[in-house]
Design a protein around this motif. Structure first.
Motif, PDB file in Angstrom:
ATOM      1  N   UNK A   1      -2.724  54.955 -28.811  1.00 12.78           N
ATOM      2  CA  UNK A   1      -2.970  56.390 -28.578  1.00 12.78           C
ATOM      3  C   UNK A   1      -4.289  56.895 -29.157  1.00 12.78           C
ATOM      4  N   UNK A   2      -4.699  56.366 -30.323  1.00 13.16           N
ATOM      5  CA  UNK A   2      -5.925  56.834 -30.978  1.00 13.16           C
ATOM      6  C   UNK A   2      -7.117  55.930 -30.716  1.00 13.16           C
ATOM      7  N   UNK A   3      -6.910  54.619 -30.768  1.00 12.46           N
ATOM      8  CA  UNK A   3      -8.026  53.673 -30.679  1.00 12.46           C
ATOM      9  C   UNK A   3      -8.178  53.036 -29.304  1.00 12.46           C
ATOM     10  N   UNK A   4      -7.165  53.156 -28.453  1.00 12.34           N
ATOM     11  CA  UNK A   4      -7.136  52.402 -27.196  1.00 12.34           C
ATOM     12  C   UNK A   4      -8.374  52.514 -26.339  1.00 12.34           C
ATOM     13  N   UNK A   5      -8.942  53.719 -26.195  1.00  9.26           N
ATOM     14  CA  UNK A   5     -10.065  53.916 -25.275  1.00  9.26           C
ATOM     15  C   UNK A   5     -11.417  53.792 -25.966  1.00  9.26           C
ATOM     16  N   UNK A   6     -11.434  53.538 -27.261  1.00 12.61           N
ATOM     17  CA  UNK A   6     -12.700  53.398 -27.977  1.00 12.61           C
ATOM     18  C   UNK A   6     -13.244  51.975 -27.830  1.00 12.61           C
ATOM     19  N   UNK A   7     -14.562  51.846 -27.786  1.00 16.14           N
ATOM     20  CA  UNK A   7     -15.173  50.514 -27.808  1.00 16.14           C
ATOM     21  C   UNK A   7     -14.844  49.870 -29.148  1.00 16.14           C
ATOM     22  N   UNK A   8     -14.379  48.635 -29.125  1.00 20.60           N
ATOM     23  CA  UNK A   8     -13.910  48.011 -30.360  1.00 20.60           C
ATOM     24  C   UNK A   8     -15.033  47.891 -31.390  1.00 20.60           C
ATOM     25  N   UNK A   9     -16.267  47.746 -30.913  1.00 18.84           N
ATOM     26  CA  UNK A   9     -17.394  47.616 -31.832  1.00 18.84           C
ATOM     27  C   UNK A   9     -17.749  48.934 -32.514  1.00 18.84           C
ATOM     28  N   UNK A  10     -17.214  50.051 -31.999  1.00 19.28           N
ATOM     29  CA  UNK A  10     -17.537  51.359 -32.579  1.00 19.28           C
ATOM     30  C   UNK A  10     -16.482  51.845 -33.568  1.00 19.28           C
ATOM     31  N   UNK A  11     -15.381  51.112 -33.684  1.00 24.10           N
ATOM     32  CA  UNK A  11     -14.286  51.550 -34.560  1.00 24.10           C
ATOM     33  C   UNK A  11     -14.634  51.247 -36.018  1.00 24.10           C
ATOM     34  N   UNK A  12     -14.426  52.217 -36.878  1.00 22.85           N
ATOM     35  CA  UNK A  12     -14.713  52.086 -38.304  1.00 22.85           C
ATOM     36  C   UNK A  12     -13.407  51.962 -39.097  1.00 22.85           C
ATOM     37  N   UNK A  13     -13.548  51.502 -40.349  1.00 21.15           N
ATOM     38  CA  UNK A  13     -12.378  51.351 -41.215  1.00 21.15           C
ATOM     39  C   UNK A  13     -11.655  52.685 -41.396  1.00 21.15           C
ATOM     40  N   UNK A  14     -12.415  53.779 -41.440  1.00 18.94           N
ATOM     41  CA  UNK A  14     -11.805  55.098 -41.623  1.00 18.94           C
ATOM     42  C   UNK A  14     -10.922  55.475 -40.439  1.00 18.94           C
ATOM     43  N   UNK A  15     -11.268  54.994 -39.238  1.00 24.56           N
ATOM     44  CA  UNK A  15     -10.448  55.273 -38.059  1.00 24.56           C
ATOM     45  C   UNK A  15      -9.067  54.641 -38.202  1.00 24.56           C
ATOM     46  N   UNK A  16      -9.044  53.411 -38.688  1.00 26.29           N
ATOM     47  CA  UNK A  16      -7.770  52.717 -38.875  1.00 26.29           C
ATOM     48  C   UNK A  16      -6.999  53.304 -40.052  1.00 26.29           C
ATOM     49  N   UNK A  17      -7.722  53.669 -41.108  1.00 28.80           N
ATOM     50  CA  UNK A  17      -7.060  54.267 -42.275  1.00 28.80           C
ATOM     51  C   UNK A  17      -6.376  55.579 -41.896  1.00 28.80           C
ATOM     52  N   UNK A  18      -6.994  56.340 -41.005  1.00 26.26           N
ATOM     53  CA  UNK A  18      -6.415  57.613 -40.562  1.00 26.26           C
ATOM     54  C   UNK A  18      -5.095  57.393 -39.831  1.00 26.26           C
ATOM     55  N   UNK A  19      -4.890  56.184 -39.301  1.00 27.17           N
ATOM     56  CA  UNK A  19      -3.630  55.857 -38.637  1.00 27.17           C
ATOM     57  C   UNK A  19      -2.625  55.303 -39.640  1.00 27.17           C
TER      58      UNK A  19
END
Length: 260
Positions: free
Chosen positions: A132-150
């Motif tokens: 729901x949050x990361x699915x449509x993002x380019x994997x190379x653009x995802x940061x640790x903070x994005x995953x921490x927020x989940x």
């Protein structure tokens, strides 16, 4: 110049017809009645065509805007047709490298050895927590903070679930790095950011009399016959319950009395 009133009145003819709007833009009316926007231009001394879509899905105003954009590219010595192809290729590559696309590729190629139940749990976690949050993002653009927020809010539900989500994500990123779709495993940056999973110590019997009583209770079990047999085998083999349930005859050597 063309008008919407004129465009709406156009009917199919015995042969295709073109109606110019100016600046190379024209509407192409086929024998079936479709009305297609096209632009004629020259690049490197060659005549070329650029397609903008079908009227009325692409309005007259939108077609003119696309024509003007193409002319600006030509003024910079850029072929608008080639530019359009490059943008399409970049968009396709970006869609192929979204977190969802890479995660599904990992799932289909790297989890085939897992049991169906385990694969269902993996997909459940992906669809509920990560897509729901990361699915449509380019994997190379995802940061640790994005995953921490989940993962961080999941601690209120279960520290185990939050760590599990990060663990799954780590496997996906390792696959992405190996396949050249990412350069860094962001889960490494979350070390120490989540609440530790509480350690649970299971009770154990140390008194010989209590051990003897347990063995008698196992012998006197009155439930299902299969369960009775399993309870009598466990103290003799010291295997895990799952290993016993899924054991095959080929793993047991009756002659040497060994569990392989």
């Amino acid at each position: 110049m063309l008008t919407d009133t004129f465009l709406r009145s156009l009917k199919p003819a015995d042969k295709p017809k073109k109606y110019a709007d100016g600046g190379g833009l024209f509407i192409y009316v086929s024998t079936t009645g479709s009305k297609l926007w096209r632009m004629a231009y020259r690049f490197n001394m060659k005549s070329k065509l650029l397609s903008f879509g079908e009227y009325p899905l692409v309005s007259l105003k939108e077609a003119r805007e696309q024509r003007d954009k193409a002319k600006k590219l030509l003024a910079k010595d850029i072929d608008p047709g080639q530019h359009k192809k490059e943008l399409r290729a970049a968009r396709i590559a970006e869609e192929a490298n979204t977190f969802r696309a890479v995660a599904l590729e990992w799932y289909e190629t790297q989890t085939t050895h897992n049991t169906p139940a385990h694969r269902r749990r993996l997909m459940f976690n992906l669809e509920k927590y990560l897509f729901p949050t990361l699915g449509r993002k380019a994997i190379s653009s995802i940061e640790a903070q994005d995953l921490l927020a989940i993962a961080k809010p999941l601690e209120s539900e279960s520290a185990w679930i939050s760590h599990r989500v990060v663990q799954i994500c780590g496997k996906i990123f390792r696959y992405a790095i190996a396949s050249g779709k990412a350069r860094h495993n962001i889960t490494a940056d979350l070390h120490g950011a989540l609440r530790p999973i509480p350690t649970r110590h299971h009770a154990g019997l140390t008194d010989p009399l209590e051990v003897g009583k347990l063995l008698l209770d196992l012998d006197n079990f009155t439930g299902f016959f299969q369960t009775h047999c399993a309870l009598r085998l466990l103290p003799l083999t010291f295997v895990r319950a799952t290993e016993l349930r899924r054991a095959e005859w080929k793993e047991i050597d009756f002659e040497d009395k060994l569990w392989r």
